[in-house]
Design a protein around this motif. Structure first.
Motif, PDB file in Angstrom:
ATOM      1  N   ILE A 169       0.834  -1.204   0.000  1.00 59.37           N
ATOM      2  CA  ILE A 169       0.000   0.000   0.000  1.00 59.37           C
ATOM      3  C   ILE A 169       0.874   1.263   0.000  1.00 59.37           C
ATOM      4  O   ILE A 169       0.687   2.156  -0.815  1.00 59.37           O
ATOM      5  CB  ILE A 169      -0.920   0.030   1.246  1.00 59.37           C
ATOM      6  N   GLY A 170       1.801   1.332   0.951  1.00 61.73           N
ATOM      7  CA  GLY A 170       2.732   2.456   0.997  1.00 61.73           C
ATOM      8  C   GLY A 170       2.198   3.688   1.695  1.00 61.73           C
ATOM      9  O   GLY A 170       2.708   4.091   2.729  1.00 61.73           O
ATOM     10  N   GLY A 171       1.149   4.315   1.138  1.00 63.75           N
ATOM     11  CA  GLY A 171       0.671   5.586   1.679  1.00 63.75           C
ATOM     12  C   GLY A 171      -0.270   5.429   2.852  1.00 63.75           C
ATOM     13  O   GLY A 171      -0.791   4.354   3.120  1.00 63.75           O
ATOM     14  N   GLY A 181       5.301  -1.895  -2.706  1.00 62.04           N
ATOM     15  CA  GLY A 181       4.380  -1.349  -3.694  1.00 62.04           C
ATOM     16  C   GLY A 181       3.843  -0.012  -3.227  1.00 62.04           C
ATOM     17  O   GLY A 181       4.142   0.424  -2.113  1.00 62.04           O
ATOM     18  N   GLY A 182       3.059   0.635  -4.073  1.00 62.88           N
ATOM     19  CA  GLY A 182       2.535   1.942  -3.712  1.00 62.88           C
ATOM     20  C   GLY A 182       1.098   2.115  -4.184  1.00 62.88           C
ATOM     21  O   GLY A 182       0.771   3.091  -4.852  1.00 62.88           O
ATOM     22  N   ASP A 238      -1.385   3.028  -2.590  1.00 66.30           N
ATOM     23  CA  ASP A 238      -1.849   4.328  -2.095  1.00 66.30           C
ATOM     24  C   ASP A 238      -0.692   5.308  -2.265  1.00 66.30           C
ATOM     25  O   ASP A 238       0.342   5.187  -1.620  1.00 66.30           O
ATOM     26  CB  ASP A 238      -2.253   4.199  -0.618  1.00 66.30           C
ATOM     27  N   THR A 239      -0.887   6.274  -3.177  1.00 66.88           N
ATOM     28  CA  THR A 239       0.229   7.162  -3.518  1.00 66.88           C
ATOM     29  C   THR A 239       0.381   8.346  -2.560  1.00 66.88           C
ATOM     30  O   THR A 239       1.284   9.158  -2.722  1.00 66.88           O
ATOM     31  CB  THR A 239       0.074   7.702  -4.958  1.00 66.88           C
ATOM     32  N   ARG A 240      -0.505   8.429  -1.552  1.00 65.48           N
ATOM     33  CA  ARG A 240      -0.360   9.514  -0.564  1.00 65.48           C
ATOM     34  C   ARG A 240       0.923   9.302   0.255  1.00 65.48           C
ATOM     35  O   ARG A 240       1.491   8.214   0.266  1.00 65.48           O
ATOM     36  CB  ARG A 240      -1.556   9.524   0.391  1.00 65.48           C
ATOM     37  N   PRO A 241       1.357  10.332   1.000  1.00 64.91           N
ATOM     38  CA  PRO A 241       2.544  10.142   1.849  1.00 64.91           C
ATOM     39  C   PRO A 241       2.310   9.058   2.908  1.00 64.91           C
ATOM     40  O   PRO A 241       1.178   8.809   3.325  1.00 64.91           O
ATOM     41  CB  PRO A 241       2.712  11.507   2.529  1.00 64.91           C
ATOM     42  N   THR A 242       3.385   8.416   3.310  1.00 54.53           N
ATOM     43  CA  THR A 242       3.367   7.487   4.433  1.00 54.53           C
ATOM     44  C   THR A 242       3.414   8.321   5.715  1.00 54.53           C
ATOM     45  O   THR A 242       4.247   9.207   5.843  1.00 54.53           O
ATOM     46  CB  THR A 242       4.624   6.591   4.397  1.00 54.53           C
ATOM     47  N   GLU A 243       2.513   8.023   6.663  1.00 56.70           N
ATOM     48  CA  GLU A 243       2.454   8.827   7.880  1.00 56.70           C
ATOM     49  C   GLU A 243       2.716   7.938   9.102  1.00 56.70           C
ATOM     50  O   GLU A 243       1.956   7.023   9.390  1.00 56.70           O
ATOM     51  CB  GLU A 243       1.069   9.467   7.987  1.00 56.70           C
TER      52      GLU A 243
END
Lengths: 379, 379
Positions: free
Chosen positions: B251-253, B290-291, B293-298
């Protein structure tokens, strides 16, 4: 407290289930030293950021109030509800504070090693140093060379070994230069001295012009200001020049960690020949060792796939490298205690003064350039 | 294109400096195979998430428009300004696409190893597979057992080796169980089959009840839904039961990576005896591969200091373990191709159909459960 050292004041921090922090002084009996132990009259112990974590915990020190007496002051402050979860492990426990310190051995156990320390000035690690007397094992003491005062030896462990741990981690993990944030701190200045002496490229990230000046004054070559409009370009340029692919970050929160990785990736790709949508294959690493900014860490992941972020702590690092390597680092600290590893304090306070609101307001801010030393036996 | 294989269609993706993506088919001469090379008529090549990264790049596929002819369709789409920076390395280059595939060897070079492959069905890795013919080295081919079709062998590398790379990384880094996100994907189902077969605890994180059902149906034991109100408790419980301290995240983001680390820390501390303000000393690791979810990782960093996050890619992993270990993993894939490593496709399309808007709308969504296979020689 007693003049003969049979009892002494000890600083305690307690977070109550009710959501209140209480800092107080208690008079505790000094333990009889076992065969391999000594009793030290503590004369100097620094307030490091790592001590503040235990001392004030998640409390909001702007709510601090003073009570008690002049000799036995008490500080209370509110812990915001959001911070209570992280305090679960220490609730209602009266905890001693102070990672490191130095003082004079006033009583020893029966072993030869213990007796040999009688009257000596020693540096100490092991917690509970914000106290008039500390009983500890011989191997938790580091005898200081003649002519070294407790104040000069008070910060032998945390900052010096952390700074050496950074350059040592750099070598062990195959990087050739370093980035450091909050770089004008006591620790950051120490790291600059090490890197200048050892010929290691060091990119210093600071948050003001004043901090940049502190570092330029001690000879730092690469200093970039994260509040400048040109920050990303300045950082990238310094990374190209040094080849730094490892950073140690004391800030933690906000976008800085991701910005460092992004600039590292940009710097590496300036010499890349082939397009890869996964970015460069050069490993980029940031270790977060502090949390000056308690907001979430925000990563935009615009730095390819060859990257890592992790927590970094001195104790696990020392365990990883083993006793023999650790002893080498400690010996270097003693050898260069008055030069590379000299610490500077802006205030020396007694235990009672440590619990004064005017002092708390200064040291709890964790401001670069302000550094407190506690002398629990200050007359 | 020609029936004799002297030329063939190849799919190309180009991102223009003007901010436009163009996907097209070009007729290219098939290279003469060198001594140690073969020419393969490609009959099956999957569209993996890792292919989409190159195929559509940072383009917004909701802006896609079709032009060209039926035989040589052209797709164009806009790349948002914010996405152009990451495309800098590939601007105006016409790039072939398709990491892996399978087909039949129709021509060989002069070496014995090459000649031995004549007429064989082989799986291939190496890019440029969205093409009618592919000339490649013998060691980039994996001969498939008799009775295996190209469609069955099309996904021999990316998903199977990635899934095996996860359990192998777990063993090498000293963890005993795994967490996987986007767990109902083709890759996730494969990982479940491996873990069930090898007796490895696997905590599957999904984003809907439907996805949970897919996994329960194949025998998954731990499935938690990140959209459930009880997610954090459910995840913690599964982590206590499995002892998983390593996660692979597609997911990433967003907050998921931090939530996983937080739940790992909570699970570990359920058995902790002593308070440490630095949290547990058990290393917790999340690899982002993977990414979706392209939003920033928080990250809220409420998980102590013994943690790491990093990028994870198959190719560097294979390089790290070396050729001999990599060959063992590949052999296992061939041995279990019709069981553990069987892939299921929802659509089989020609190169021309790959460039139809109705299909793009489906595969560009990267939705779990939708999986495309391209047959460049589909009649």
């Amino acid at each position: 407290m007693s003049a003969d050292g049979k009892t002494g004041l000890q600083l305690r921090s307690r977070i109550k289930s009710s959501g209140e922090l209480e800092i107080s002084l208690v008079d505790v009996p000094t333990p009889e030293p076992g065969p391999d132990e000594v009793v030290v009259r503590v004369e100097a112990s620094p307030i490091n950021p790592s001590d503040l974590g235990l001392l004030v915990g998640a409390a909001d020190m702007t709510t601090a109030r003073a009570s008690g007496t002049k000799d036995l002051p008490v500080i209370t402050a509110k812990v915001p509800e959001a911070g209570m979860k992280a305090m679960a492990g220490r609730l209602d426990e009266s905890m001693p504070v102070g990672n490191e310190g130095a003082g004079v051995v006033i009583k020893t156990g029966s072993s030869d090693a213990a007796k040999a320390l009688m009257g000596k000035t020693v540096a100490m690690i092991g917690g509970a140093m914000y106290a008039q007397y500390r009983c500890l094992k011989v191997n938790e003491c580091l005898p200081l060379p003649a002519g070294t005062s407790p104040a000069e030896g008070a910060s032998c462990f945390v900052n010096p070994l952390t700074a050496l741990g950074m350059t040592e981690t750099m070598r062990r993990e195959g990087h050739k230069a370093l980035v450091h944030t909050a770089a004008a701190s006591n620790l950051g200045q120490m790291l600059n001295k090490i890197c200048l002496k050892d010929g290691i490229g060091l990119v210093n990230i600071v948050r003001s012009k004043e901090q940049a000046e502190i570092l330029h004054a001690i000879g730092a070559r690469y200093v970039v200001d994260s509040t400048a409009a040109t920050f990303m370009d300045d950082l990238t340029k310094a990374l190209v020049e040094t080849g730094a692919t490892l950073a140690f970050d004391a800030i933690g929160g906000g976008k800085l960690v991701g910005q460092i990785l992004t600039c590292m990736e940009t710097a590496i790709n300036k010499t890349a020949k082939v397009y890869s949508r996964y970015g460069s294959s050069v490993q980029k690493q940031v270790y977060i060792y502090g949390g000056l900014d308690t907001r979430p860490t925000e990563l935009n992941r615009a730095f390819g796939m060859a990257w890592g972020i992790g927590g970094w702590l001195l104790t696990p690092f020392l365990m990883k490298i083993g006793a023999a390597e650790g002893a080498k680092l400690r010996q270097r600290v003693v050898d260069e205690l008055k030069t590379t590893f000299a610490s500077h304090y802006t205030q020396v306070v007694s235990l009672q003064e440590t619990l004064q609101l005017n002092h708390i307001a200064v040291y709890a801010r964790r401001a670069t350039g302000e550094k407190y030393l506690i002398n629990p036996n200050k007359g």
